[in-house]
Design a protein around this motif. Structure first.
Motif, PDB file in Angstrom:
ATOM      1  N   GLY A 184     -10.364 -12.399  -5.290  1.00  0.00           N
ATOM      2  CA  GLY A 184     -11.412 -13.102  -4.576  1.00  0.00           C
ATOM      3  C   GLY A 184     -11.591 -14.537  -5.048  1.00  0.00           C
ATOM      4  O   GLY A 184     -11.096 -14.917  -6.117  1.00  0.00           O
ATOM      5  N   GLU A 185     -12.319 -15.329  -4.261  1.00  0.00           N
ATOM      6  CA  GLU A 185     -12.541 -16.735  -4.627  1.00  0.00           C
ATOM      7  C   GLU A 185     -13.297 -16.862  -5.939  1.00  0.00           C
ATOM      8  O   GLU A 185     -13.161 -17.867  -6.650  1.00  0.00           O
ATOM      9  N   ASP A 186     -14.118 -15.846  -6.271  1.00  0.00           N
ATOM     10  CA  ASP A 186     -14.891 -15.888  -7.510  1.00  0.00           C
ATOM     11  C   ASP A 186     -14.162 -15.226  -8.678  1.00  0.00           C
ATOM     12  O   ASP A 186     -14.733 -15.032  -9.748  1.00  0.00           O
ATOM     13  N   GLY A 187     -12.877 -14.868  -8.451  1.00  0.00           N
ATOM     14  CA  GLY A 187     -12.094 -14.266  -9.515  1.00  0.00           C
ATOM     15  C   GLY A 187     -12.172 -12.757  -9.587  1.00  0.00           C
ATOM     16  O   GLY A 187     -11.491 -12.144 -10.404  1.00  0.00           O
ATOM     17  N   THR A 188     -12.997 -12.145  -8.755  1.00  0.00           N
ATOM     18  CA  THR A 188     -13.067 -10.694  -8.742  1.00  0.00           C
ATOM     19  C   THR A 188     -11.813 -10.108  -8.121  1.00  0.00           C
ATOM     20  O   THR A 188     -11.128 -10.753  -7.320  1.00  0.00           O
ATOM     21  N   VAL A 189     -11.506  -8.876  -8.508  1.00  0.00           N
ATOM     22  CA  VAL A 189     -10.304  -8.204  -8.015  1.00  0.00           C
ATOM     23  C   VAL A 189     -10.693  -6.890  -7.360  1.00  0.00           C
ATOM     24  O   VAL A 189     -11.424  -6.086  -7.950  1.00  0.00           O
ATOM     25  N   THR A 190     -10.232  -6.676  -6.144  1.00  0.00           N
ATOM     26  CA  THR A 190     -10.376  -5.389  -5.467  1.00  0.00           C
ATOM     27  C   THR A 190      -8.977  -4.903  -5.110  1.00  0.00           C
ATOM     28  O   THR A 190      -8.074  -5.708  -4.866  1.00  0.00           O
ATOM     29  N   THR A 191      -8.815  -3.604  -5.102  1.00  0.00           N
ATOM     30  CA  THR A 191      -7.485  -3.037  -4.879  1.00  0.00           C
ATOM     31  C   THR A 191      -7.469  -2.185  -3.621  1.00  0.00           C
ATOM     32  O   THR A 191      -8.358  -1.351  -3.403  1.00  0.00           O
ATOM     33  N   ALA A 192      -6.467  -2.413  -2.797  1.00  0.00           N
ATOM     34  CA  ALA A 192      -6.232  -1.588  -1.608  1.00  0.00           C
ATOM     35  C   ALA A 192      -4.851  -0.968  -1.746  1.00  0.00           C
ATOM     36  O   ALA A 192      -3.914  -1.633  -2.181  1.00  0.00           O
ATOM     37  N   GLY A 193      -4.734   0.311  -1.418  1.00  0.00           N
ATOM     38  CA  GLY A 193      -3.421   0.940  -1.553  1.00  0.00           C
ATOM     39  C   GLY A 193      -3.371   2.302  -0.910  1.00  0.00           C
ATOM     40  O   GLY A 193      -4.369   2.810  -0.392  1.00  0.00           O
ATOM     41  N   GLU A 194      -2.197   2.890  -0.946  1.00  0.00           N
ATOM     42  CA  GLU A 194      -2.007   4.231  -0.417  1.00  0.00           C
ATOM     43  C   GLU A 194      -0.805   4.875  -1.078  1.00  0.00           C
ATOM     44  O   GLU A 194       0.042   4.196  -1.670  1.00  0.00           O
ATOM     45  N   ARG A 195      -0.742   6.191  -0.971  1.00  0.00           N
ATOM     46  CA  ARG A 195       0.390   6.950  -1.488  1.00  0.00           C
ATOM     47  C   ARG A 195       1.184   7.503  -0.314  1.00  0.00           C
ATOM     48  O   ARG A 195       0.625   8.113   0.600  1.00  0.00           O
ATOM     49  N   LEU A 196       2.494   7.288  -0.345  1.00  0.00           N
ATOM     50  CA  LEU A 196       3.386   7.760   0.707  1.00  0.00           C
ATOM     51  C   LEU A 196       4.326   8.811   0.137  1.00  0.00           C
ATOM     52  O   LEU A 196       4.665   8.785  -1.045  1.00  0.00           O
ATOM     53  N   GLN A 197       4.757   9.720   0.994  1.00  0.00           N
ATOM     54  CA  GLN A 197       5.747  10.718   0.601  1.00  0.00           C
ATOM     55  C   GLN A 197       7.116  10.316   1.161  1.00  0.00           C
ATOM     56  O   GLN A 197       7.205   9.739   2.248  1.00  0.00           O
ATOM     57  N   PHE A 198       8.172  10.626   0.414  1.00  0.00           N
ATOM     58  CA  PHE A 198       9.512  10.363   0.924  1.00  0.00           C
ATOM     59  C   PHE A 198      10.486  11.385   0.348  1.00  0.00           C
ATOM     60  O   PHE A 198      10.219  12.037  -0.659  1.00  0.00           O
ATOM     61  N   TRP A 199      11.605  11.530   1.050  1.00  0.00           N
ATOM     62  CA  TRP A 199      12.648  12.480   0.687  1.00  0.00           C
ATOM     63  C   TRP A 199      13.949  11.703   0.553  1.00  0.00           C
ATOM     64  O   TRP A 199      14.576  11.334   1.551  1.00  0.00           O
ATOM     65  N   PRO A 200      14.391  11.417  -0.666  1.00  0.00           N
ATOM     66  CA  PRO A 200      15.540  10.509  -0.866  1.00  0.00           C
ATOM     67  C   PRO A 200      16.883  11.190  -0.634  1.00  0.00           C
ATOM     68  O   PRO A 200      16.963  12.405  -0.382  1.00  0.00           O
ATOM     69  N   TYR A 201      17.942  10.425  -0.771  1.00  0.00           N
ATOM     70  CA  TYR A 201      19.292  10.900  -0.517  1.00  0.00           C
ATOM     71  C   TYR A 201      20.250   9.929  -1.192  1.00  0.00           C
ATOM     72  O   TYR A 201      19.923   8.768  -1.443  1.00  0.00           O
ATOM     73  N   ARG A 202      21.443  10.409  -1.467  1.00  0.00           N
ATOM     74  CA  ARG A 202      22.499   9.540  -1.967  1.00  0.00           C
ATOM     75  C   ARG A 202      23.149   8.801  -0.790  1.00  0.00           C
ATOM     76  O   ARG A 202      23.065   9.235   0.362  1.00  0.00           O
ATOM     77  N   HIS A 203      23.815   7.710  -1.106  1.00  0.00           N
ATOM     78  CA  HIS A 203      24.469   6.918  -0.063  1.00  0.00           C
ATOM     79  C   HIS A 203      25.457   7.759   0.725  1.00  0.00           C
ATOM     80  O   HIS A 203      25.483   7.722   1.969  1.00  0.00           O
ATOM     81  N   GLU A 204      26.286   8.542   0.020  1.00  0.00           N
ATOM     82  CA  GLU A 204      27.304   9.333   0.743  1.00  0.00           C
ATOM     83  C   GLU A 204      26.660  10.418   1.588  1.00  0.00           C
ATOM     84  O   GLU A 204      27.213  10.834   2.613  1.00  0.00           O
ATOM     85  N   THR A 205      25.481  10.892   1.189  1.00  0.00           N
ATOM     86  CA  THR A 205      24.769  11.895   1.997  1.00  0.00           C
ATOM     87  C   THR A 205      24.314  11.292   3.316  1.00  0.00           C
ATOM     88  O   THR A 205      24.445  11.909   4.379  1.00  0.00           O
ATOM     89  N   LEU A 206      23.775  10.093   3.252  1.00  0.00           N
ATOM     90  CA  LEU A 206      23.332   9.425   4.476  1.00  0.00           C
ATOM     91  C   LEU A 206      24.540   9.168   5.386  1.00  0.00           C
ATOM     92  O   LEU A 206      24.459   9.392   6.588  1.00  0.00           O
TER      93      LEU A 206
END
Length: 206
Positions: A184-206
């Motif tokens: 913020g302009e007065d130096g205060t900090v607020t946090t916005a965020g979220e948690r996402l789910q994902f299912w990874p893979y190796r390059h050769e799998t893709l």
């Protein structure tokens, strides 16, 4: 997202090399459109663009951006596996970018999504999929990245923070936290965020 990719013009410029063999005015599907920056940018360049997303909120944002930029983009809320049931005419190119395919829930869902994308392509059409390198991410059981500089978006300064939570097995659900510490302009900090789910893979799998 790099600064140059924030606008529709800049975002579409980044992906034009992947569709350089596609004729002007060709039909393109962005099947994980998010807020529609790429889809609208491609429409500005004269392509006949359809944008789908699983999120109704993202479809609304894409429609609003297209209207604000004065271009026509067909929008529809649609899961990947339901693409074939939409009655779309075949596309010359299908794009699934921004690491979206990792949100398909595992091996079978990923195969179904990719098969559905292929199913709405013209024979010989172009399929573009972008992905993170999950082998690098899984090399650390827990990874935290705090940006070393302030990023400004819409006049608001903030510091992005990422963390990856990896499961023991590749096919298990992984999690990704993304947050922004807004200053913020007065130096205060607020946090916005979220948690996402994902299912990874190796390059050769893709």
């Amino acid at each position: 997202v790099p600064e140059a990719w924030i606008s529709p013009e800049g975002n579409s410029a980044a992906f034009l090399p992947y569709v350089e063999g596609v004729a002007a005015g060709a039909r393109i599907l962005d099947c994980a459109a998010g807020p529609g920056v790429l889809a609208v940018g491609l429409a500005q360049r004269g392509f006949d663009v359809t944008a789908t997303d699983a999120s109704p909120g993202m479809v609304e944002r894409t429609s609003a951006l297209a209207a604000a930029e004065g271009v026509d983009v067909v929008t529809r809320q649609c899961l990947w596996e339901d693409l074939g049931a939409q009655g779309f005419a075949p596309f010359d190119a299908v794009l699934c970018v921004g690491n979206s395919i990792a949100h398909a829930r595992g091996h079978d869902a990923r195969r179904a999504a990719l098969a559905a994308m292929a199913g709405v392509l013209e024979p010989g059409g172009v399929l573009v999929v972008t992905s993170r390198n999950f082998e690098l991410i899984r090399a650390e059981p827990y990874a935290l990245k705090v940006f070393d500089h302030v990023v400004v978006r819409d006049g608001k300064p903030g510091v992005p923070i990422y963390s990856w939570w990896t499961a023991e097995a590749w096919d298990d659900m992984h999690e990704f936290d993304v947050a922004v510490a807004l200053i913020g302009e007065d130096g205060t900090v607020t946090t916005a965020g979220e948690r996402l789910q994902f299912w990874p893979y190796r390059h050769e799998t893709l």
